[in-house]
Motif scaffolding. Sequence first.
Motif, PDB file in Angstrom:
ATOM      1  N   PHE A 155     -44.379 -21.494  86.603  1.00  0.00           N
ATOM      2  CA  PHE A 155     -43.185 -20.653  86.545  1.00  0.00           C
ATOM      3  C   PHE A 155     -42.385 -20.920  85.274  1.00  0.00           C
ATOM      4  N   ASN A 156     -41.859 -19.873  84.681  1.00  0.00           N
ATOM      5  CA  ASN A 156     -40.900 -20.029  83.581  1.00  0.00           C
ATOM      6  C   ASN A 156     -39.498 -20.191  84.164  1.00  0.00           C
ATOM      7  N   ASP A 157     -38.504 -20.345  83.303  1.00  0.00           N
ATOM      8  CA  ASP A 157     -37.133 -20.609  83.771  1.00  0.00           C
ATOM      9  C   ASP A 157     -36.598 -19.501  84.666  1.00  0.00           C
ATOM     10  N   GLU A 158     -36.838 -18.267  84.271  1.00  0.00           N
ATOM     11  CA  GLU A 158     -36.349 -17.126  85.060  1.00  0.00           C
ATOM     12  C   GLU A 158     -36.982 -17.127  86.445  1.00  0.00           C
ATOM     13  N   GLY A 169     -53.927 -28.167  81.420  1.00  0.00           N
ATOM     14  CA  GLY A 169     -53.279 -28.965  80.377  1.00  0.00           C
ATOM     15  C   GLY A 169     -52.180 -28.192  79.674  1.00  0.00           C
ATOM     16  N   VAL A 170     -52.425 -26.894  79.431  1.00  0.00           N
ATOM     17  CA  VAL A 170     -51.422 -26.045  78.776  1.00  0.00           C
ATOM     18  C   VAL A 170     -50.167 -25.950  79.636  1.00  0.00           C
ATOM     19  N   TYR A 171     -50.347 -25.678  80.917  1.00  0.00           N
ATOM     20  CA  TYR A 171     -49.201 -25.577  81.825  1.00  0.00           C
ATOM     21  C   TYR A 171     -48.445 -26.902  81.909  1.00  0.00           C
ATOM     22  N   THR A 172     -49.182 -27.999  82.023  1.00  0.00           N
ATOM     23  CA  THR A 172     -48.536 -29.302  82.151  1.00  0.00           C
ATOM     24  C   THR A 172     -47.752 -29.663  80.901  1.00  0.00           C
ATOM     25  N   GLU A 173     -48.317 -29.380  79.740  1.00  0.00           N
ATOM     26  CA  GLU A 173     -47.626 -29.685  78.484  1.00  0.00           C
ATOM     27  C   GLU A 173     -46.362 -28.850  78.329  1.00  0.00           C
ATOM     28  N   GLU A 174     -46.426 -27.588  78.735  1.00  0.00           N
ATOM     29  CA  GLU A 174     -45.241 -26.722  78.681  1.00  0.00           C
ATOM     30  C   GLU A 174     -44.198 -27.173  79.702  1.00  0.00           C
ATOM     31  N   PHE A 175     -44.664 -27.573  80.873  1.00  0.00           N
ATOM     32  CA  PHE A 175     -43.781 -27.975  81.969  1.00  0.00           C
ATOM     33  C   PHE A 175     -43.072 -29.292  81.683  1.00  0.00           C
ATOM     34  N   GLN A 176     -43.797 -30.270  81.125  1.00  0.00           N
ATOM     35  CA  GLN A 176     -43.316 -31.616  80.844  1.00  0.00           C
ATOM     36  C   GLN A 176     -43.005 -32.393  82.124  1.00  0.00           C
ATOM     37  N   ASN A 177     -41.923 -32.056  82.805  1.00  0.00           N
ATOM     38  CA  ASN A 177     -41.555 -32.716  84.061  1.00  0.00           C
ATOM     39  C   ASN A 177     -40.570 -31.840  84.820  1.00  0.00           C
ATOM     40  N   SER A 178     -40.095 -32.344  85.944  1.00  0.00           N
ATOM     41  CA  SER A 178     -39.249 -31.530  86.826  1.00  0.00           C
ATOM     42  C   SER A 178     -37.758 -31.578  86.492  1.00  0.00           C
ATOM     43  N   LYS A 179     -37.401 -32.152  85.346  1.00  0.00           N
ATOM     44  CA  LYS A 179     -35.975 -32.211  84.991  1.00  0.00           C
ATOM     45  C   LYS A 179     -35.382 -30.826  84.793  1.00  0.00           C
ATOM     46  N   ASN A 180     -36.180 -29.913  84.255  1.00  0.00           N
ATOM     47  CA  ASN A 180     -35.702 -28.543  84.102  1.00  0.00           C
ATOM     48  C   ASN A 180     -35.562 -27.863  85.463  1.00  0.00           C
ATOM     49  N   VAL A 181     -36.477 -28.182  86.381  1.00  0.00           N
ATOM     50  CA  VAL A 181     -36.378 -27.675  87.750  1.00  0.00           C
ATOM     51  C   VAL A 181     -35.098 -28.205  88.396  1.00  0.00           C
ATOM     52  N   PHE A 182     -34.823 -29.480  88.194  1.00  0.00           N
ATOM     53  CA  PHE A 182     -33.596 -30.089  88.720  1.00  0.00           C
ATOM     54  C   PHE A 182     -32.367 -29.359  88.186  1.00  0.00           C
ATOM     55  N   ARG A 183     -32.365 -29.066  86.888  1.00  0.00           N
ATOM     56  CA  ARG A 183     -31.232 -28.365  86.274  1.00  0.00           C
ATOM     57  C   ARG A 183     -31.042 -26.976  86.897  1.00  0.00           C
ATOM     58  N   ILE A 184     -32.128 -26.253  87.053  1.00  0.00           N
ATOM     59  CA  ILE A 184     -32.053 -24.889  87.584  1.00  0.00           C
ATOM     60  C   ILE A 184     -31.651 -24.880  89.054  1.00  0.00           C
ATOM     61  N   PHE A 185     -32.088 -25.877  89.804  1.00  0.00           N
ATOM     62  CA  PHE A 185     -31.775 -25.948  91.238  1.00  0.00           C
ATOM     63  C   PHE A 185     -30.408 -26.596  91.509  1.00  0.00           C
ATOM     64  N   SER A 186     -29.743 -27.025  90.456  1.00  0.00           N
ATOM     65  CA  SER A 186     -28.417 -27.635  90.642  1.00  0.00           C
ATOM     66  C   SER A 186     -27.381 -26.548  90.896  1.00  0.00           C
ATOM     67  N   LYS A 187     -27.389 -26.047  92.103  1.00  0.00           N
ATOM     68  CA  LYS A 187     -26.505 -24.956  92.529  1.00  0.00           C
ATOM     69  C   LYS A 187     -25.594 -25.457  93.646  1.00  0.00           C
ATOM     70  N   TYR A 244     -47.339 -16.878  82.339  1.00  0.00           N
ATOM     71  CA  TYR A 244     -46.463 -16.893  83.512  1.00  0.00           C
ATOM     72  C   TYR A 244     -46.475 -15.564  84.269  1.00  0.00           C
ATOM     73  N   GLU A 245     -47.237 -14.591  83.753  1.00  0.00           N
ATOM     74  CA  GLU A 245     -47.340 -13.314  84.455  1.00  0.00           C
ATOM     75  C   GLU A 245     -48.096 -13.519  85.767  1.00  0.00           C
ATOM     76  N   PRO A 246     -47.576 -13.006  86.879  1.00  0.00           N
ATOM     77  CA  PRO A 246     -48.215 -13.218  88.181  1.00  0.00           C
ATOM     78  C   PRO A 246     -49.695 -12.851  88.220  1.00  0.00           C
ATOM     79  N   LYS A 247     -50.075 -11.757  87.577  1.00  0.00           N
ATOM     80  CA  LYS A 247     -51.483 -11.336  87.587  1.00  0.00           C
ATOM     81  C   LYS A 247     -52.364 -12.354  86.871  1.00  0.00           C
ATOM     82  N   PHE A 248     -51.848 -12.917  85.781  1.00  0.00           N
ATOM     83  CA  PHE A 248     -52.589 -13.936  85.038  1.00  0.00           C
ATOM     84  C   PHE A 248     -52.798 -15.172  85.905  1.00  0.00           C
ATOM     85  N   VAL A 249     -51.730 -15.623  86.551  1.00  0.00           N
ATOM     86  CA  VAL A 249     -51.795 -16.834  87.389  1.00  0.00           C
ATOM     87  C   VAL A 249     -52.697 -16.600  88.593  1.00  0.00           C
ATOM     88  N   GLU A 250     -52.567 -15.426  89.206  1.00  0.00           N
ATOM     89  CA  GLU A 250     -53.398 -15.094  90.370  1.00  0.00           C
ATOM     90  C   GLU A 250     -54.882 -15.126  90.009  1.00  0.00           C
TER      91      GLU A 250
END
Length: 237
Positions: free
Chosen positions: A130-133, A195-213, A5-11
């Motif tokens: 992206f990670n949770d933070e 595949g690694v990112y997708t498996e870690e991500f699973q789905n957008s439910k965590n995104v929904f939780r974080i964006f529930s502001k 999740y480090e920006p340099k790695f992703v870039e």
Amino acid sequence: MKEIYEPKFVEKLFDNMSRSYSKMNYLTSFGFSERWRRQCVEEIQIEKGKTVVDLMTGMGECWKHILKSSDKNSTLIGLDFSSEMVNRAQKNKLRYRASKIQVLKENVFENSIPKETADYIISGFGLKTFNDEQLDKLALEIKRILKVNGKFSLIDVSVPKNKLLKPFYMFYLKRIVPILGKLFLGSPETYKMLGVYTEEFQNSKNVFRIFSKPEFEIQYVEYFYGCATGIKGIRIK
């Protein structure tokens, strides 16, 4: 896993994938990626004469769907931090000479877009890196860029829950896609990361939780039995 999740790695990853990413994105989604981008854009019913910001724009793969609802008073701002993706986006921009398009090579968390610029925000297939933070920072940045009553729609590939579809889908992502990556790039490890990112991500439910502001009204969205998921919403204050 923290380093992925480090920006340099992703870039660097997307710089390396840029030459074949469009083909691979199509293959990893079984050809549905284009349809999902279109659906993601259609979720928020873009009107003419407005400003649209496309975060993690890549090569501008969402642009043709966004620009269907544009006119001479419309503005599209595409943002990405991968040099190679931005170079390809600049070339893609030449296909839309009648449209007002600005391409920014910037990190989404350190961008120059003024506050309350966007009537709409789109992001196709960038959430899983992206990670949770970072997702929390993304929510704050979308709030900053978006006007009050502005809309946003975000989507990414996901792990389907269907018991028959899930094992086949993950085998394809983790085993077949790296082989395709070797054929295209000579580097199976690069595309193994999808595949690694997708498996870690699973789905957008965590995104929904974080964006529930309090500032947002949001909905969770599924595409094709959960093979892609996302959220759409509106900034209410």
